[in-house]
Design an enzyme around this catalytic site. Structure first.
Site, PDB file in Angstrom:
ATOM      1  N   ASN A  69     -40.916  -8.928 -56.828  1.00 37.96           N
ATOM      2  CA  ASN A  69     -40.723  -7.993 -55.726  1.00 37.96           C
ATOM      3  C   ASN A  69     -41.783  -6.907 -55.722  1.00 37.96           C
ATOM      4  O   ASN A  69     -42.264  -6.469 -56.762  1.00 37.96           O
ATOM      5  CB  ASN A  69     -39.315  -7.377 -55.779  1.00 37.96           C
ATOM      6  CG  ASN A  69     -39.278  -6.056 -56.501  1.00 37.96           C
ATOM      7  OD1 ASN A  69     -39.559  -5.005 -55.920  1.00 37.96           O
ATOM      8  ND2 ASN A  69     -38.931  -6.086 -57.784  1.00 37.96           N
ATOM      9  N   LEU A  73     -40.341   1.044 -53.579  1.00 40.14           N
ATOM     10  CA  LEU A  73     -39.470   2.225 -53.611  1.00 40.14           C
ATOM     11  C   LEU A  73     -39.076   2.717 -52.224  1.00 40.14           C
ATOM     12  O   LEU A  73     -39.052   3.920 -51.950  1.00 40.14           O
ATOM     13  CB  LEU A  73     -40.148   3.364 -54.386  1.00 40.14           C
ATOM     14  CG  LEU A  73     -40.419   3.098 -55.869  1.00 40.14           C
ATOM     15  CD1 LEU A  73     -41.225   4.227 -56.478  1.00 40.14           C
ATOM     16  CD2 LEU A  73     -39.111   2.911 -56.635  1.00 40.14           C
ATOM     17  N   CYS A 130     -43.963   4.162 -62.388  1.00 40.84           N
ATOM     18  CA  CYS A 130     -44.622   4.491 -61.125  1.00 40.84           C
ATOM     19  C   CYS A 130     -46.089   4.843 -61.357  1.00 40.84           C
ATOM     20  O   CYS A 130     -46.454   5.401 -62.389  1.00 40.84           O
ATOM     21  CB  CYS A 130     -43.925   5.666 -60.456  1.00 40.84           C
ATOM     22  SG  CYS A 130     -42.205   5.369 -60.075  1.00 40.84           S
ATOM     23  N   ILE A 191     -36.040  -3.585 -70.118  1.00 42.20           N
ATOM     24  CA  ILE A 191     -37.373  -3.325 -69.593  1.00 42.20           C
ATOM     25  C   ILE A 191     -37.360  -3.308 -68.066  1.00 42.20           C
ATOM     26  O   ILE A 191     -36.448  -3.854 -67.437  1.00 42.20           O
ATOM     27  CB  ILE A 191     -38.363  -4.412 -70.063  1.00 42.20           C
ATOM     28  CG1 ILE A 191     -37.851  -5.804 -69.692  1.00 42.20           C
ATOM     29  CG2 ILE A 191     -38.598  -4.320 -71.546  1.00 42.20           C
ATOM     30  CD1 ILE A 191     -38.797  -6.974 -69.959  1.00 42.20           C
ATOM     31  N   ASN A 192     -38.403  -2.675 -67.520  1.00 44.58           N
ATOM     32  CA  ASN A 192     -38.668  -2.805 -66.098  1.00 44.58           C
ATOM     33  C   ASN A 192     -39.347  -4.161 -65.872  1.00 44.58           C
ATOM     34  O   ASN A 192     -39.524  -4.937 -66.811  1.00 44.58           O
ATOM     35  CB  ASN A 192     -39.551  -1.636 -65.638  1.00 44.58           C
ATOM     36  CG  ASN A 192     -39.314  -1.262 -64.183  1.00 44.58           C
ATOM     37  OD1 ASN A 192     -39.008  -2.122 -63.366  1.00 44.58           O
ATOM     38  ND2 ASN A 192     -39.451   0.009 -63.866  1.00 44.58           N
ATOM     39  N   GLY A 217     -35.558 -11.397 -63.522  1.00 48.82           N
ATOM     40  CA  GLY A 217     -34.747 -12.604 -63.595  1.00 48.82           C
ATOM     41  C   GLY A 217     -34.810 -13.260 -64.958  1.00 48.82           C
ATOM     42  O   GLY A 217     -35.415 -12.741 -65.908  1.00 48.82           O
ATOM     43  N   GLY A 243     -33.041  -7.092 -68.289  1.00 49.19           N
ATOM     44  CA  GLY A 243     -34.086  -8.076 -68.060  1.00 49.19           C
ATOM     45  C   GLY A 243     -33.538  -9.476 -68.247  1.00 49.19           C
ATOM     46  O   GLY A 243     -33.342  -9.933 -69.375  1.00 49.19           O
TER      47      GLY A 243
END
Length: 301
Positions: A69, A73, A130, A191-192, A217, A243
Protein backbone atom coordinates in the site's frame (compact mmCIF):
# COMPACT_ATOMS: atom_id res chain seq x y z
CA UNK A 1 -10.40 -14.10 30.49
CA UNK A 2 -8.08 -13.00 33.33
CA UNK A 3 -5.40 -15.19 31.76
CA UNK A 4 -5.07 -12.56 29.05
CA UNK A 5 -5.31 -9.40 31.13
CA UNK A 6 -2.05 -7.42 30.96
CA UNK A 7 -0.45 -4.08 31.69
CA UNK A 8 1.91 -2.28 29.34
CA UNK A 9 3.30 0.39 31.61
CA UNK A 10 0.35 2.60 32.52
CA UNK A 11 -1.87 0.97 29.91
CA UNK A 12 -4.29 -1.66 31.19
CA UNK A 13 -5.46 -4.10 28.54
CA UNK A 14 -8.21 -6.68 29.03
CA UNK A 15 -6.23 -8.83 26.57
CA UNK A 16 -3.08 -8.34 24.47
CA UNK A 17 -4.93 -8.12 21.14
CA UNK A 18 -5.00 -4.75 19.40
CA UNK A 19 -5.62 -3.60 15.84
CA UNK A 20 -3.01 -1.90 13.66
CA UNK A 21 -3.37 1.66 12.44
CA UNK A 22 -4.74 2.07 8.94
CA UNK A 23 -6.46 -1.33 8.88
CA UNK A 24 -9.36 -0.80 11.27
CA UNK A 25 -10.57 2.74 10.59
CA UNK A 26 -11.77 4.19 13.88
CA UNK A 27 -13.29 0.94 15.13
CA UNK A 28 -16.81 1.97 14.16
CA UNK A 29 -16.49 0.32 10.77
CA UNK A 30 -16.18 -3.15 12.32
CA UNK A 31 -18.98 -2.92 14.88
CA UNK A 32 -21.35 -4.69 12.44
CA UNK A 33 -19.11 -7.78 12.62
CA UNK A 34 -18.44 -8.03 16.38
CA UNK A 35 -18.17 -5.93 19.51
CA UNK A 36 -14.76 -4.30 19.03
CA UNK A 37 -14.80 -3.28 22.69
CA UNK A 38 -13.71 -6.85 23.48
CA UNK A 39 -10.27 -5.97 22.06
CA UNK A 40 -7.42 -4.84 24.26
CA UNK A 41 -7.03 -1.72 22.15
CA UNK A 42 -7.72 -0.06 18.81
CA UNK A 43 -5.05 1.99 17.04
CA UNK A 44 -6.95 4.44 14.85
CA UNK A 45 -5.98 5.79 11.43
CA UNK A 46 -2.78 7.79 11.11
CA UNK A 47 -3.45 11.42 12.05
CA UNK A 48 -1.45 14.42 10.82
CA UNK A 49 -1.48 18.14 11.53
CA UNK A 50 -3.44 19.12 8.44
CA UNK A 51 -5.78 17.31 6.05
CA UNK A 52 -4.01 15.03 3.57
CA UNK A 53 -5.43 13.63 0.36
CA UNK A 54 -2.88 10.83 0.21
CA UNK A 55 -1.13 9.53 -2.89
CA UNK A 56 -2.76 9.31 -6.33
CA UNK A 57 -4.15 6.02 -7.61
CA UNK A 58 -3.04 3.25 -7.98
CA UNK A 59 -2.05 3.03 -4.31
CA UNK A 60 -2.90 -0.53 -3.24
CA UNK A 61 -2.32 -3.94 -4.78
CA UNK A 62 -2.56 -7.54 -3.66
CA UNK A 63 0.47 -9.83 -3.50
CA UNK A 64 0.58 -13.65 -3.15
CA UNK A 65 1.03 -13.34 0.64
CA UNK A 66 -0.24 -9.90 1.53
CA UNK A 67 -0.63 -6.46 0.04
CA UNK A 68 1.42 -3.40 -0.86
CA UNK A 69 0.00 0.00 0.00
CA UNK A 70 0.95 3.59 -0.74
CA UNK A 71 -2.15 5.27 0.69
CA UNK A 72 -0.04 8.16 1.94
CA UNK A 73 -1.67 8.92 5.30
CA UNK A 74 -4.95 10.14 3.87
CA UNK A 75 -6.87 11.74 6.74
CA UNK A 76 -8.76 14.91 7.64
CA UNK A 77 -6.26 16.21 10.17
CA UNK A 78 -6.01 16.31 13.94
CA UNK A 79 -8.58 19.09 14.44
CA UNK A 80 -11.21 17.09 12.56
CA UNK A 81 -10.38 14.02 14.63
CA UNK A 82 -10.73 15.95 17.89
CA UNK A 83 -13.99 17.68 16.94
CA UNK A 84 -15.79 14.98 14.95
CA UNK A 85 -14.33 11.48 15.40
CA UNK A 86 -13.34 11.58 19.07
CA UNK A 87 -16.86 12.36 20.38
CA UNK A 88 -18.18 9.27 18.57
CA UNK A 89 -15.62 6.80 19.95
CA UNK A 90 -14.51 8.29 23.27
CA UNK A 91 -16.81 6.06 25.34
CA UNK A 92 -15.70 2.75 23.85
CA UNK A 93 -14.81 0.33 26.66
CA UNK A 94 -11.34 -0.34 25.34
CA UNK A 95 -8.12 1.60 24.78
CA UNK A 96 -8.45 4.02 21.86
CA UNK A 97 -4.95 4.99 20.74
CA UNK A 98 -4.13 7.60 18.10
CA UNK A 99 -1.39 6.96 15.55
CA UNK A 100 0.47 10.26 15.21
CA UNK A 101 2.30 10.99 11.97
CA UNK A 102 4.12 13.98 10.51
CA UNK A 103 6.67 15.32 8.07
CA UNK A 104 8.49 17.52 10.57
CA UNK A 105 9.20 17.53 14.29
CA UNK A 106 6.93 20.55 14.63
CA UNK A 107 4.02 18.64 13.10
CA UNK A 108 4.55 15.67 15.42
CA UNK A 109 4.60 18.00 18.43
CA UNK A 110 1.45 19.81 17.32
CA UNK A 111 -0.57 16.63 16.80
CA UNK A 112 0.66 15.02 20.02
CA UNK A 113 -0.12 18.12 22.09
CA UNK A 114 -3.68 18.30 20.77
CA UNK A 115 -4.34 14.60 21.32
CA UNK A 116 -2.95 14.90 24.85
CA UNK A 117 -5.95 17.09 25.72
CA UNK A 118 -8.41 14.27 24.93
CA UNK A 119 -9.31 12.67 28.26
CA UNK A 120 -10.28 9.24 26.93
CA UNK A 121 -7.21 8.71 24.75
CA UNK A 122 -4.68 7.03 27.08
CA UNK A 123 -1.81 6.74 24.61
CA UNK A 124 -0.45 7.66 21.21
CA UNK A 125 1.53 5.57 18.76
CA UNK A 126 4.26 7.66 17.17
CA UNK A 127 4.82 6.62 13.57
CA UNK A 128 8.46 7.53 12.93
CA UNK A 129 8.53 5.81 9.53
CA UNK A 130 7.33 9.10 7.99
CA UNK A 131 9.73 10.99 5.67
CA UNK A 132 11.45 14.01 7.20
CA UNK A 133 10.91 16.72 4.56
CA UNK A 134 13.74 18.81 6.02
CA UNK A 135 16.20 15.96 5.57
CA UNK A 136 15.44 15.13 1.96
CA UNK A 137 12.70 12.61 2.70
CA UNK A 138 14.70 10.21 4.87
CA UNK A 139 12.42 8.43 7.34
CA UNK A 140 12.77 9.65 10.92
CA UNK A 141 13.00 6.08 12.12
CA UNK A 142 15.88 5.00 9.90
CA UNK A 143 18.49 6.97 11.83
CA UNK A 144 19.05 6.62 15.60
CA UNK A 145 19.76 10.32 16.11
CA UNK A 146 16.69 11.48 14.17
CA UNK A 147 14.51 8.89 15.87
CA UNK A 148 15.70 10.02 19.29
CA UNK A 149 15.20 13.68 18.41
CA UNK A 150 11.56 13.36 17.35
CA UNK A 151 10.68 11.15 20.32
CA UNK A 152 12.44 13.52 22.72
CA UNK A 153 10.53 16.53 21.37
CA UNK A 154 7.17 14.75 21.48
CA UNK A 155 7.90 13.57 25.03
CA UNK A 156 8.11 17.24 26.10
CA UNK A 157 4.47 17.88 25.11
CA UNK A 158 2.92 14.45 25.64
CA UNK A 159 2.62 13.24 29.27
CA UNK A 160 0.67 10.01 28.71
CA UNK A 161 1.80 6.59 27.45
CA UNK A 162 4.04 6.99 24.40
CA UNK A 163 4.32 4.04 21.99
CA UNK A 164 6.93 4.42 19.26
CA UNK A 165 6.35 2.44 16.05
CA UNK A 166 9.55 1.25 14.39
CA UNK A 167 10.33 0.52 10.76
CA UNK A 168 12.09 -2.72 9.74
CA UNK A 169 13.87 -0.90 6.91
CA UNK A 170 17.05 -0.41 8.93
CA UNK A 171 20.33 -2.22 9.48
CA UNK A 172 19.82 -2.64 13.24
CA UNK A 173 16.36 -2.28 14.73
CA UNK A 174 17.83 -2.89 18.19
CA UNK A 175 19.92 0.27 17.81
CA UNK A 176 16.83 2.35 16.97
CA UNK A 177 14.89 0.75 19.83
CA UNK A 178 17.63 1.58 22.31
CA UNK A 179 17.84 5.17 21.07
CA UNK A 180 14.13 5.90 21.56
CA UNK A 181 13.98 4.09 24.90
CA UNK A 182 16.72 6.38 26.19
CA UNK A 183 14.71 9.54 25.46
CA UNK A 184 11.38 8.53 26.93
CA UNK A 185 9.50 5.96 24.87
CA UNK A 186 7.19 3.96 27.17
CA UNK A 187 6.82 1.05 24.76
CA UNK A 188 7.54 0.07 21.16
CA UNK A 189 5.42 -1.33 18.35
CA UNK A 190 7.06 -3.21 15.52
CA UNK A 191 7.13 -3.68 12.69
CA UNK A 192 5.78 -1.21 10.19
CA UNK A 193 5.59 -2.24 6.54
CA UNK A 194 8.58 -3.51 4.56
CA UNK A 195 9.68 -1.49 1.53
CA UNK A 196 8.62 -3.33 -1.63
CA UNK A 197 7.28 -2.90 -5.17
CA UNK A 198 5.05 -4.60 -7.71
CA UNK A 199 5.51 -4.72 -11.47
CA UNK A 200 2.95 -5.26 -14.25
CA UNK A 201 4.79 -7.33 -16.87
CA UNK A 202 2.16 -6.77 -19.59
CA UNK A 203 2.15 -2.99 -19.21
CA UNK A 204 5.89 -2.99 -18.44
CA UNK A 205 5.49 -0.53 -15.60
CA UNK A 206 5.24 -0.37 -11.83
CA UNK A 207 1.77 -1.14 -10.48
CA UNK A 208 1.68 1.65 -7.88
CA UNK A 209 1.86 5.37 -8.53
CA UNK A 210 4.71 5.74 -6.03
CA UNK A 211 6.57 2.76 -7.55
CA UNK A 212 7.78 1.54 -4.14
CA UNK A 213 5.52 1.22 -1.09
CA UNK A 214 4.88 -0.81 2.06
CA UNK A 215 4.41 -4.59 2.08
CA UNK A 216 2.24 -6.10 4.83
CA UNK A 217 0.55 -9.44 5.43
CA UNK A 218 1.76 -13.01 6.08
CA UNK A 219 4.93 -12.59 4.01
CA UNK A 220 6.49 -10.25 6.58
CA UNK A 221 5.80 -12.29 9.73
CA UNK A 222 9.29 -13.86 9.87
CA UNK A 223 10.80 -10.37 9.66
CA UNK A 224 8.50 -9.09 12.39
CA UNK A 225 9.36 -11.98 14.68
CA UNK A 226 13.08 -11.42 14.17
CA UNK A 227 12.79 -7.70 14.90
CA UNK A 228 10.75 -8.25 18.07
CA UNK A 229 13.22 -10.87 19.29
CA UNK A 230 16.24 -8.66 18.67
CA UNK A 231 14.71 -5.55 20.21
CA UNK A 232 13.42 -7.43 23.26
CA UNK A 233 17.01 -8.41 24.09
CA UNK A 234 18.15 -4.78 23.81
CA UNK A 235 15.49 -2.80 25.73
CA UNK A 236 13.59 -3.04 29.00
CA UNK A 237 10.36 -1.36 27.84
CA UNK A 238 7.44 -3.49 26.53
CA UNK A 239 7.11 -4.35 22.84
CA UNK A 240 3.89 -4.69 20.83
CA UNK A 241 4.47 -7.08 17.95
CA UNK A 242 2.83 -6.90 14.54
CA UNK A 243 3.36 -8.00 11.00
CA UNK A 244 1.61 -10.89 9.28
CA UNK A 245 -0.58 -12.05 12.17
CA UNK A 246 -3.56 -14.00 10.80
CA UNK A 247 -4.54 -16.26 13.70
CA UNK A 248 -3.94 -17.08 17.36
CA UNK A 249 -0.86 -19.19 16.62
CA UNK A 250 0.82 -16.25 14.92
CA UNK A 251 -0.01 -14.06 17.91
CA UNK A 252 1.42 -16.62 20.35
CA UNK A 253 4.63 -16.76 18.31
CA UNK A 254 5.12 -13.03 18.79
CA UNK A 255 4.61 -13.38 22.56
CA UNK A 256 7.13 -16.21 22.66
CA UNK A 257 9.61 -14.04 20.74
CA UNK A 258 9.37 -11.27 23.34
CA UNK A 259 6.24 -9.19 22.64
CA UNK A 260 3.94 -8.19 25.49
CA UNK A 261 0.99 -7.58 23.15
CA UNK A 262 0.21 -7.79 19.44
CA UNK A 263 -1.56 -5.87 16.70
CA UNK A 264 -3.52 -7.36 13.82
CA UNK A 265 -3.42 -5.43 10.56
CA UNK A 266 -3.92 -6.66 7.00
CA UNK A 267 -5.88 -9.75 8.07
CA UNK A 268 -8.75 -7.46 9.12
CA UNK A 269 -9.41 -6.91 5.40
CA UNK A 270 -9.51 -10.66 4.77
CA UNK A 271 -11.40 -11.74 7.88
CA UNK A 272 -13.26 -8.91 9.67
CA UNK A 273 -13.72 -10.99 12.85
CA UNK A 274 -10.09 -12.07 13.17
CA UNK A 275 -9.62 -10.03 16.37
CA UNK A 276 -12.39 -11.94 18.12
CA UNK A 277 -11.04 -15.26 16.87
CA UNK A 278 -7.51 -14.52 18.07
CA UNK A 279 -8.75 -13.65 21.57
CA UNK A 280 -10.60 -16.97 21.74
CA UNK A 281 -7.70 -18.89 20.21
CA UNK A 282 -5.11 -17.51 22.63
CA UNK A 283 -7.30 -18.43 25.59
CA UNK A 284 -7.72 -21.97 24.20
CA UNK A 285 -3.93 -22.26 23.75
CA UNK A 286 -3.29 -21.33 27.39
CA UNK A 287 -5.94 -23.78 28.60
CA UNK A 288 -4.62 -26.58 26.40
CA UNK A 289 -1.08 -26.14 27.70
CA UNK A 290 -2.12 -25.55 31.33
CA UNK A 291 -0.52 -22.08 31.32
CA UNK A 292 -1.81 -19.82 34.09
CA UNK A 293 -1.24 -16.48 32.34
CA UNK A 294 -0.04 -15.19 28.97
CA UNK A 295 2.84 -13.47 30.81
CA UNK A 296 4.29 -16.88 31.66
CA UNK A 297 5.35 -17.51 28.06
CA UNK A 298 6.50 -14.02 27.12
CA UNK A 299 10.00 -14.01 25.67
CA UNK A 300 10.83 -17.66 26.40
CA UNK A 301 12.62 -18.05 23.07
Amino acid sequence: MDKLKINIGSLELKNPIMTASGTFGFGEEYMDFYDVQTLGGIIVKGTTGEKREGNPAVRMCETPMGMINAVGLQNKGVDYFCSTIYPRIKNYKTNIIVNVSGSSIEEYRTVAAKVAQLENIPAIELNISCPNVKKGGMGFGTNPQMAAEVVSEVRKVYPKHLIVKLTPNVTSIAEIATAVEAVGADSLSMINTVLAMAVDAEKRKAVLSTITAGLSGPAIKPIGLRCVYQASKAVKIPIIGLGGITNATDAIEYILAGASAIQIGTQNFVNPVVGKEVIEGMKEYLDRHNIAHIWDIRGVI
